[in-house]
Write a protein that holds these residues in place. Structure first.
Motif, mmCIF file in Angstrom:
data_model
loop_
_atom_site.group_PDB
_atom_site.id
_atom_site.type_symbol
_atom_site.label_atom_id
_atom_site.label_comp_id
_atom_site.label_asym_id
_atom_site.label_seq_id
_atom_site.Cartn_x
_atom_site.Cartn_y
_atom_site.Cartn_z
ATOM 1 N N GLY A 56 0.777 -1.218 0.000
ATOM 2 C CA GLY A 56 0.000 0.000 0.000
ATOM 3 C C GLY A 56 0.814 1.276 0.000
ATOM 4 N N MET A 57 2.134 1.157 0.128
ATOM 5 C CA MET A 57 3.002 2.328 0.191
ATOM 6 C C MET A 57 3.747 2.495 -1.124
ATOM 7 N N ALA A 58 4.026 3.728 -1.503
ATOM 8 C CA ALA A 58 4.836 3.988 -2.687
ATOM 9 C C ALA A 58 6.174 3.255 -2.568
ATOM 10 N N GLY A 59 6.572 2.588 -3.624
ATOM 11 C CA GLY A 59 7.803 1.811 -3.602
ATOM 12 C C GLY A 59 7.580 0.327 -3.410
ATOM 13 N N PHE A 60 6.358 -0.042 -2.954
ATOM 14 C CA PHE A 60 6.072 -1.465 -2.741
ATOM 15 C C PHE A 60 6.034 -2.214 -4.069
ATOM 16 N N GLU A 67 6.467 -10.432 -3.602
ATOM 17 C CA GLU A 67 7.502 -11.429 -3.888
ATOM 18 C C GLU A 67 8.899 -10.926 -3.556
ATOM 19 N N GLY A 68 9.104 -9.614 -3.686
ATOM 20 C CA GLY A 68 10.447 -9.094 -3.466
ATOM 21 C C GLY A 68 11.421 -9.597 -4.508
ATOM 22 N N TRP A 69 12.620 -9.924 -4.052
ATOM 23 C CA TRP A 69 13.681 -10.328 -4.979
ATOM 24 C C TRP A 69 14.153 -11.751 -4.688
ATOM 25 N N VAL A 70 13.193 -12.664 -4.450
ATOM 26 C CA VAL A 70 13.568 -14.022 -4.060
ATOM 27 C C VAL A 70 14.339 -14.750 -5.158
ATOM 28 N N ARG A 216 10.534 9.102 -6.917
ATOM 29 C CA ARG A 216 10.786 8.863 -5.491
ATOM 30 C C ARG A 216 10.472 7.411 -5.128
ATOM 31 N N ALA A 217 9.356 6.895 -5.623
ATOM 32 C CA ALA A 217 9.006 5.497 -5.342
ATOM 33 C C ALA A 217 10.095 4.557 -5.845
ATOM 34 N N GLN A 218 10.614 4.827 -7.038
ATOM 35 C CA GLN A 218 11.657 3.971 -7.594
ATOM 36 C C GLN A 218 12.971 4.120 -6.834
ATOM 37 N N ALA A 219 13.284 5.341 -6.431
ATOM 38 C CA ALA A 219 14.523 5.566 -5.677
ATOM 39 C C ALA A 219 14.528 4.789 -4.366
#
Length: 268
Positions: A56-60, A67-70, A216-219
């Protein structure tokens, strides 16, 4: 609904044995995070956290969502723990048996109230199974922070009862106070892993001043990626916020408090 926070088991990266990245990866790889989450109420109260920007947050989404970076960081792949993979990382760290072979005693300090008491006990058990010698101290929550986990000189190696919630709906609030080496304090410290990585610190500083929302989300997702790669802690849960309403209520959740927003919630 997403609660805007995470829970983790912090490892002190400033001194042995957790100053070794492969040892930290080994612990995360072999740790049964689902067992820790179960003590809080299980899947109904939140998914297993794969990184440090909550749903729910910018950057998620820029952090590959849930999944993240598994695929890239295999030590984060198993929710129940993969002891075979853990053994590989212990061997990379120089422990030929596939378990930790040092003889120092690690101090674990946790909250003496449930559910954190049980999570601390689970943490000790799993570390023992991985070869660590440990001493567990269970204290009141205020003592845990003011005498132990919030004081870098207290020589605590593992803090299993810590978590963080957003100060406002921005990823800086989740990562800057808790993992920026510039924010390590002599008392009241919330960078519980005492992580002080120069490259990460600079990346955090750069991300702070990005104002365009998409950039900003990507950073911050990029910061998040590098943070997970440093394996400073065992993230085991993104909290849900339980919100209950009767059928004739049109509920609107506040992005700040994650509870009902009385400015917009109404009766149908």
């Amino acid at each position: 609904m997403p609660g805007g926070g995470w829970r983790m088991i912090a490892m002190d990266t400033s001194k042995p044995p957790f100053d070794n990245l492969d040892v930290r990866k080994a612990v995360i790889a072999g740790f049964n995070r689902a067992a820790a989450r179960q003590q809080r109420g299980g899947e109904a109260l939140g998914p297993i956290a794969q990184h440090y920007i909550p749903p729910g947050m910018a950057g998620f989404e820029e952090s590959n969502g849930a999944e993240g970076w598994v695929d890239e960081m295999d030590w984060m792949a198993s929710e129940e723990g993969d002891r075979a993979l853990s053994a590989e990382y212990f061997k990379e760290a120089g422990h030929a048996s596939g378990k930790y072979e040092g003889d120092e005693e690690l101090l674990i300090v946790g909250d003496n109230a449930e559910p954190d008491k049980s999570i601390a006990q689970i943490t000790e058990q799993q570390l023992n199974e991985m070869g660590f010698q440990t001493k567990l101290r269970l204290v009141t929550r205020d003592t845990m922070y003011t005498k132990f986990c919030g004081v870098p000189d207290s020589d605590v190696s593992v803090c299993p009862s810590v978590g963080w919630a957003q100060d406002f709906a921005d990823p800086q609030t989740m990562i800057d106070p808790t993992f920026n080496g510039d924010n390590i304090l002599e008392a009241g410290n919330v960078n519980w892993p005492e992580l002080d990585n120069a490259e990460l610190n600079q990346k955090i500083a750069d991300a702070k001043v990005v104002s365009d929302p998409a950039e900003r989300a990507q950073a911050w997702a990029d910061v998040n990626h590098d943070l997970v790669a440093l394996a400073p802690a065992i993230p085991y849960m993104w909290d849900y916020q339980v919100v209950v309403a009767s059928p004739n209520v049109r509920g609107v959740q506040s992005g700040y408090s994650t509870t009902w927003d009385w400015n917009f919630t109404s009766l149908e």
